[in-house]
Design a protein around this motif. Structure first.
Motif, PDB file in Angstrom:
ATOM      1  N   MET A 146      -9.968 -15.171   5.627  1.00  0.00           N
ATOM      2  CA  MET A 146      -9.605 -13.859   5.089  1.00  0.00           C
ATOM      3  C   MET A 146      -8.262 -13.890   4.359  1.00  0.00           C
ATOM      4  N   GLU A 147      -7.303 -14.611   4.937  1.00  0.00           N
ATOM      5  CA  GLU A 147      -5.973 -14.681   4.329  1.00  0.00           C
ATOM      6  C   GLU A 147      -6.013 -15.356   2.959  1.00  0.00           C
ATOM      7  N   GLN A 148      -6.939 -16.293   2.785  1.00  0.00           N
ATOM      8  CA  GLN A 148      -7.045 -17.005   1.509  1.00  0.00           C
ATOM      9  C   GLN A 148      -7.923 -16.278   0.499  1.00  0.00           C
ATOM     10  N   ASN A 149      -8.802 -15.393   0.990  1.00  0.00           N
ATOM     11  CA  ASN A 149      -9.792 -14.777   0.098  1.00  0.00           C
ATOM     12  C   ASN A 149      -9.810 -13.249   0.155  1.00  0.00           C
ATOM     13  N   PHE A 150      -8.727 -12.622   0.653  1.00  0.00           N
ATOM     14  CA  PHE A 150      -8.765 -11.176   0.852  1.00  0.00           C
ATOM     15  C   PHE A 150      -8.880 -10.388  -0.453  1.00  0.00           C
ATOM     16  N   ARG A 151      -8.589 -11.028  -1.576  1.00  0.00           N
ATOM     17  CA  ARG A 151      -8.715 -10.331  -2.869  1.00  0.00           C
ATOM     18  C   ARG A 151     -10.182 -10.199  -3.296  1.00  0.00           C
ATOM     19  N   ASP A 152     -11.061 -10.987  -2.693  1.00  0.00           N
ATOM     20  CA  ASP A 152     -12.481 -10.984  -3.049  1.00  0.00           C
ATOM     21  C   ASP A 152     -13.275 -10.106  -2.080  1.00  0.00           C
ATOM     22  N   LYS A 153     -14.526  -9.870  -2.410  1.00  0.00           N
ATOM     23  CA  LYS A 153     -15.405  -9.128  -1.499  1.00  0.00           C
ATOM     24  C   LYS A 153     -15.879 -10.084  -0.401  1.00  0.00           C
ATOM     25  N   ILE A 154     -15.595  -9.719   0.845  1.00  0.00           N
ATOM     26  CA  ILE A 154     -15.956 -10.562   1.987  1.00  0.00           C
ATOM     27  C   ILE A 154     -16.859  -9.759   2.916  1.00  0.00           C
ATOM     28  N   SER A 155     -17.960 -10.346   3.328  1.00  0.00           N
ATOM     29  CA  SER A 155     -18.879  -9.657   4.234  1.00  0.00           C
ATOM     30  C   SER A 155     -18.810 -10.252   5.633  1.00  0.00           C
ATOM     31  N   LEU A 156     -19.237  -9.489   6.616  1.00  0.00           N
ATOM     32  CA  LEU A 156     -19.288  -9.962   7.997  1.00  0.00           C
ATOM     33  C   LEU A 156     -20.211 -11.174   8.113  1.00  0.00           C
ATOM     34  N   GLU A 157     -21.294 -11.162   7.368  1.00  0.00           N
ATOM     35  CA  GLU A 157     -22.237 -12.288   7.391  1.00  0.00           C
ATOM     36  C   GLU A 157     -21.581 -13.561   6.874  1.00  0.00           C
ATOM     37  N   ASP A 158     -20.794 -13.429   5.800  1.00  0.00           N
ATOM     38  CA  ASP A 158     -20.085 -14.592   5.247  1.00  0.00           C
ATOM     39  C   ASP A 158     -19.200 -15.235   6.310  1.00  0.00           C
ATOM     40  N   MET A 159     -18.456 -14.391   7.029  1.00  0.00           N
ATOM     41  CA  MET A 159     -17.493 -14.904   8.009  1.00  0.00           C
ATOM     42  C   MET A 159     -18.190 -15.491   9.231  1.00  0.00           C
ATOM     43  N   SER A 160     -19.298 -14.886   9.646  1.00  0.00           N
ATOM     44  CA  SER A 160     -20.003 -15.412  10.819  1.00  0.00           C
ATOM     45  C   SER A 160     -20.595 -16.788  10.539  1.00  0.00           C
ATOM     46  N   LYS A 161     -21.006 -17.035   9.279  1.00  0.00           N
ATOM     47  CA  LYS A 161     -21.552 -18.340   8.910  1.00  0.00           C
ATOM     48  C   LYS A 161     -20.495 -19.440   8.994  1.00  0.00           C
ATOM     49  N   ILE A 162     -19.238 -19.089   8.745  1.00  0.00           N
ATOM     50  CA  ILE A 162     -18.149 -20.071   8.762  1.00  0.00           C
ATOM     51  C   ILE A 162     -17.995 -20.694  10.149  1.00  0.00           C
ATOM     52  N   VAL A 163     -18.209 -19.878  11.189  1.00  0.00           N
ATOM     53  CA  VAL A 163     -18.024 -20.373  12.553  1.00  0.00           C
ATOM     54  C   VAL A 163     -19.341 -20.499  13.314  1.00  0.00           C
ATOM     55  N   SER A 164     -20.451 -20.320  12.619  1.00  0.00           N
ATOM     56  CA  SER A 164     -21.801 -20.546  13.182  1.00  0.00           C
ATOM     57  C   SER A 164     -22.084 -19.704  14.420  1.00  0.00           C
ATOM     58  N   VAL A 165     -21.757 -18.428  14.338  1.00  0.00           N
ATOM     59  CA  VAL A 165     -22.111 -17.494  15.414  1.00  0.00           C
ATOM     60  C   VAL A 165     -22.735 -16.258  14.772  1.00  0.00           C
TER      61      VAL A 165
END
Length: 289
Positions: A190-209
């Motif tokens: 989030m800190e590196q990409n907060f300027r972009d549109k970020i979804s909950l699904e995107d973030m959950s895939k990063i940590v595989s949960v």
């Protein structure tokens, strides 16, 4: 009662080029309805806070901690942090920032190990810590031509005392460490990409949960939903831009990821109680005094 110090070799904990230099000392009172600095970090300094009265929420790194009078909060350089009032009473605290700190065996700008809890309840040690803060602050207000040198030696004593106290701080357990890794991974994203549109699904895939599990664990430790945390990041960065640049509100809004300046201004006012324009004006008034 007299105590005689025997001659012995001093066990230096500072590197030769790592003696702390005082950056600022302050005694602040944060009101419940006051606007505050949202999530932010300082790459060049370590902060030490000592709570005198009231209670608060202190976010340090990946977690949010309930704090109260007699607590010490340690913030390594480069660590995101934020303080808020908890309850109706104002939160009063000393704040001291030091630069150039390099302890032996630690990274520059690191006072407490990353896997230790950065909030300490001082108990019987609180009076000596409070006294050290008080002496530094009083000396900083004098007209003594040697006050910078005196305060530098005093802050070295404070850092030594805090370094000793951190050895008694709690370690995070193995489950917390795993969840810490997961939260850290998502927050870094989030800190590196907060300027972009970020979804909950995107973030959950990063940590595989699953999205549901990530949201639950994230809120458990930070007190925020992922979306609330993202907004805090954006608005904290916007505060820095208002303070450090002359960019327009529309330019700041765009830089933190909002293409609608009016919506950005609404979020800003809801968070801090003032419009972006009023916030910038208040900063200018403060710097002129």
């Amino acid at each position: 009662m007299i105590y005689h110090f025997e001659e012995e070799k001093i066990n230096e904990i500072f590197e030769v080029d790592g003696y702390p230099q005082i950056y600022h000392i302050s005694r602040l009172k944060l009101q419940n309805n006051a606007f505050y600095q949202a999530m932010h970090s300082h790459e060049d300094r370590v902060e030490i806070l000592y709570l005198l009265s009231g209670s608060g929420w202190h976010t340090v790194g990946k977690y949010r901690y309930p704090t109260s009078a007699g607590d010490l909060v340690i913030i390594n350089s480069g660590v995101l942090h934020e303080e808020k009032v908890r309850g109706k009473e104002p939160l009063e605290f000393y704040g001291c920032a030091v630069t150039n700190l390099k302890l032996k065996g630690k990274k520059r700008g690191q006072l407490i190990d990353e896997d230790r809890v950065p909030v300490l309840s001082l108990g019987s040690q609180k009076q000596i810590v409070e006294d050290l803060f008080g002496v530094i602050q009083k000396e900083s207000m004098t007209e003594n031509v040697r006050k910078n040198e005196i305060c530098t030696f005093l802050v070295s004593a404070l850092v030594l005392k805090v370094a000793e106290l951190t050895r008694r701080s709690e370690w995070m357990d193995s489950k917390a460490q795993k969840e810490h890794w997961m939260i850290e991974k998502v927050q870094n994203y989030m800190e590196q990409n907060f300027r972009d549109k970020i979804s909950l699904e995107d973030m959950s895939k990063i940590v595989s949960v699953s999205p549901w599990y990530l949201e639950r664990v994230f809120k458990k430790y930070t007190g925020d939903s992922l979306n609330q945390y993202l907004i805090r990041l954006k608005l904290g960065y916007a505060q820095n831009l208002f303070r450090d640049t002359s960019k327009s509100i529309a330019q700041v809004a765009e830089e933190v990821g909002y293409d609608n300046p009016s919506y950005f201004s609404q979020l800003f006012k809801k968070k801090f109680g003032v419009t972006p324009g009023a916030y910038r004006k208040k900063l200018k008034e403060s710097s002129d005094h």
